[in-house]
Design a protein around this motif. Sequence first.
Motif, PDB file in Angstrom:
ATOM      1  N   ARG A  12      42.603  25.280  23.292  1.00  0.00           N
ATOM      2  CA  ARG A  12      41.229  24.783  23.552  1.00  0.00           C
ATOM      3  C   ARG A  12      40.186  25.841  23.200  1.00  0.00           C
ATOM      4  NH1 ARG A  12      44.444  22.213  27.555  1.00  0.00           N
ATOM      5  NH2 ARG A  12      44.858  24.291  28.329  1.00  0.00           N
ATOM      6  N   MET A  13      40.422  27.088  23.668  1.00  0.00           N
ATOM      7  CA  MET A  13      39.447  28.139  23.366  1.00  0.00           C
ATOM      8  C   MET A  13      39.495  28.554  21.903  1.00  0.00           C
ATOM      9  SD  MET A  13      37.333  28.847  25.590  1.00  0.00           S
ATOM     10  CE  MET A  13      36.651  30.137  24.560  1.00  0.00           C
ATOM     11  N   ASP A  34      48.993  31.592  15.864  1.00  0.00           N
ATOM     12  CA  ASP A  34      49.415  30.938  17.103  1.00  0.00           C
ATOM     13  C   ASP A  34      50.891  31.275  17.361  1.00  0.00           C
ATOM     14  OD1 ASP A  34      47.691  28.725  18.791  1.00  0.00           O
ATOM     15  OD2 ASP A  34      49.813  28.614  19.218  1.00  0.00           O
ATOM     16  N   TYR A  84      49.245  41.511  20.581  1.00  0.00           N
ATOM     17  CA  TYR A  84      48.129  41.568  19.622  1.00  0.00           C
ATOM     18  C   TYR A  84      47.341  42.881  19.790  1.00  0.00           C
ATOM     19  CZ  TYR A  84      49.023  36.554  19.076  1.00  0.00           C
ATOM     20  OH  TYR A  84      49.604  35.342  18.852  1.00  0.00           O
ATOM     21  N   THR A 100      43.425  35.349  30.319  1.00  0.00           N
ATOM     22  CA  THR A 100      43.446  35.743  31.734  1.00  0.00           C
ATOM     23  C   THR A 100      44.882  35.695  32.254  1.00  0.00           C
ATOM     24  OG1 THR A 100      43.105  33.482  32.523  1.00  0.00           O
ATOM     25  CG2 THR A 100      41.129  34.806  32.108  1.00  0.00           C
ATOM     26  N   MET A 125      33.592  35.198  29.410  1.00  0.00           N
ATOM     27  CA  MET A 125      32.669  35.693  28.376  1.00  0.00           C
ATOM     28  C   MET A 125      31.274  35.096  28.518  1.00  0.00           C
ATOM     29  SD  MET A 125      34.529  37.439  25.917  1.00  0.00           S
ATOM     30  CE  MET A 125      36.260  37.792  25.735  1.00  0.00           C
TER      31      MET A 125
HETATM   32  P1  NAD Z   1      45.478  26.701  25.721  1.00  0.00           P
HETATM   33  O1  NAD Z   1      46.777  26.526  26.450  1.00  0.00           O
HETATM   34  O2  NAD Z   1      44.719  25.511  25.268  1.00  0.00           O
HETATM   35  O3  NAD Z   1      45.698  27.606  24.430  1.00  0.00           O
HETATM   36  C1  NAD Z   1      46.501  28.750  24.397  1.00  0.00           C
HETATM   37  C2  NAD Z   1      46.933  28.960  22.969  1.00  0.00           C
HETATM   38  O4  NAD Z   1      47.694  30.167  22.915  1.00  0.00           O
HETATM   39  C3  NAD Z   1      47.843  27.826  22.449  1.00  0.00           C
HETATM   40  O5  NAD Z   1      47.486  27.487  21.130  1.00  0.00           O
HETATM   41  C4  NAD Z   1      49.220  28.451  22.516  1.00  0.00           C
HETATM   42  O6  NAD Z   1      50.105  27.918  21.514  1.00  0.00           O
HETATM   43  C5  NAD Z   1      48.880  29.907  22.244  1.00  0.00           C
HETATM   44  N1  NAD Z   1      49.956  30.763  22.730  1.00  0.00           N
HETATM   45  C6  NAD Z   1      50.666  30.649  23.856  1.00  0.00           C
HETATM   46  N2  NAD Z   1      51.633  31.579  23.900  1.00  0.00           N
HETATM   47  C7  NAD Z   1      51.496  32.290  22.768  1.00  0.00           C
HETATM   48  C8  NAD Z   1      52.210  33.355  22.219  1.00  0.00           C
HETATM   49  N3  NAD Z   1      53.263  33.880  22.857  1.00  0.00           N
HETATM   50  N4  NAD Z   1      51.806  33.846  21.029  1.00  0.00           N
HETATM   51  C9  NAD Z   1      50.741  33.326  20.398  1.00  0.00           C
HETATM   52  N5  NAD Z   1      50.035  32.278  20.851  1.00  0.00           N
HETATM   53  C10 NAD Z   1      50.420  31.782  22.029  1.00  0.00           C
HETATM   54  O7  NAD Z   1      44.591  27.613  26.664  1.00  0.00           O
HETATM   55  P2  NAD Z   1      43.000  27.846  26.618  1.00  0.00           P
HETATM   56  O8  NAD Z   1      42.344  26.895  27.555  1.00  0.00           O
HETATM   57  O9  NAD Z   1      42.563  27.921  25.195  1.00  0.00           O
HETATM   58  O10 NAD Z   1      42.926  29.281  27.279  1.00  0.00           O
HETATM   59  C11 NAD Z   1      43.561  30.412  26.693  1.00  0.00           C
HETATM   60  C12 NAD Z   1      43.345  31.614  27.590  1.00  0.00           C
HETATM   61  O11 NAD Z   1      41.955  31.934  27.640  1.00  0.00           O
HETATM   62  C13 NAD Z   1      43.761  31.389  29.050  1.00  0.00           C
HETATM   63  O12 NAD Z   1      44.309  32.593  29.542  1.00  0.00           O
HETATM   64  C14 NAD Z   1      42.450  31.064  29.749  1.00  0.00           C
HETATM   65  O13 NAD Z   1      42.472  31.351  31.117  1.00  0.00           O
HETATM   66  C15 NAD Z   1      41.520  31.985  28.998  1.00  0.00           C
HETATM   67  N6  NAD Z   1      40.102  31.635  29.035  1.00  0.00           N
HETATM   68  C16 NAD Z   1      39.234  32.681  29.053  1.00  0.00           C
HETATM   69  C17 NAD Z   1      37.886  32.457  29.003  1.00  0.00           C
HETATM   70  C18 NAD Z   1      36.942  33.644  28.948  1.00  0.00           C
HETATM   71  O14 NAD Z   1      35.713  33.459  28.920  1.00  0.00           O
HETATM   72  N7  NAD Z   1      37.461  34.857  28.917  1.00  0.00           N
HETATM   73  C19 NAD Z   1      37.385  31.150  28.961  1.00  0.00           C
HETATM   74  C20 NAD Z   1      38.291  30.092  28.939  1.00  0.00           C
HETATM   75  C21 NAD Z   1      39.658  30.360  28.953  1.00  0.00           C
END
Ligand code: NAD
Length: 270
Positions: A12-13, A34, A84, A100, A125
């Motif tokens: 999603r992000m 990914d 990474y 997170t 962020m």
């Molecule tokens: P999501 O589950 O939609 O997406 C996560 C992505 O990471 C997926 O495409 C998944 O395939 C990939 N992924 C998972 N394991 C992986 C690995 N081992 N290697 C590479 N890619 C991998 O989650 P999201 O809603 O996009 O959120 C992602 C992260 O960002 C979460 O930890 C969430 O809490 C955090 N988040 C942070 C903020 C911020 O402002 N800092 C805002 C929203 C979400």
Amino acid sequence: MLNLVVCGVGGRMGGAVVRVIQETPGAKLVAAVDRPGSPRIGKDAGELAGLGQLGVPVGDRIASELKGRPVIIDFSWPEASISYLKEATKKRWPIVIGTTGFTDKQWSQIKVLARQTRALVAPNMSVGINLLLGLLGPVAQSLGQEYDVELMEVHHRFKKDAPSGTALALGRVVAKALGRDLDRVGVFGRKGMIGERGKKEIGLSSVRAGDVVGEHTVIFGGLGERLEFIHRAQSRETFARGAVRAAQWIVGQKKGLYSMQDLLKLNTLG
Ligand code: NAD
């Protein structure tokens, strides 16, 4: 031109970051990554983000050679983010991490690794939350020990970690201002005949429902009054914009670990 590599691009992000890069003058998506084995590998990152073909196929690792010293933006999974970050230190590329759910051990690793490159790590962020992080310390100190502190966070049903990294960050700021340790006084949900509320408790409650992007409420409850701070994120683009802004900013910094507080110069408030 700011060249960007997006890790966790199928999420999603990740999709929101790709959309924001496309609307940001001077920024360009040069690689997308990914999880190995993900059905998104090989697909076009633009198509996944709903933008149509961008000519950037999703890979399962960061390519060893990319022109123009790119910056990595990562929103994925704790273990993946650490790997990474290791890549970033080897390549001497700056990295912005929004993932997170890191354990204390992983935070220690981040602190050591970040010294070898430029890394900005922020559980949230958005400008509003970071402003709140700066404001809460002085507020808690002014109100003093007599006000009960409770935090509530609401997120979409797919969120995997709880409480949110943001709720923990907010809780830590208040705890520090009150001379407490969140790991000792944090109460994560309540149930049963638990007795009266402890005076030093800091309560954290997590709600998961539907497609809520992210809401955080901090309550200071006194006798006869209650002060509440509420932040509602209305779209993921707010976090993605913060991440792209962080990538623009970090290229001009020295090696080290930074937060959004540093970027927004909010430290003086905290
Ligand atoms: P999501 O589950 O939609 O997406 C996560 C992505 O990471 C997926 O495409 C998944 O395939 C990939 N992924 C998972 N394991 C992986 C690995 N081992 N290697 C590479 N890619 C991998 O989650 P999201 O809603 O996009 O959120 C992602 C992260 O960002 C979460 O930890 C969430 O809490 C955090 N988040 C942070 C903020 C911020 O402002 N800092 C805002 C929203 C979400």
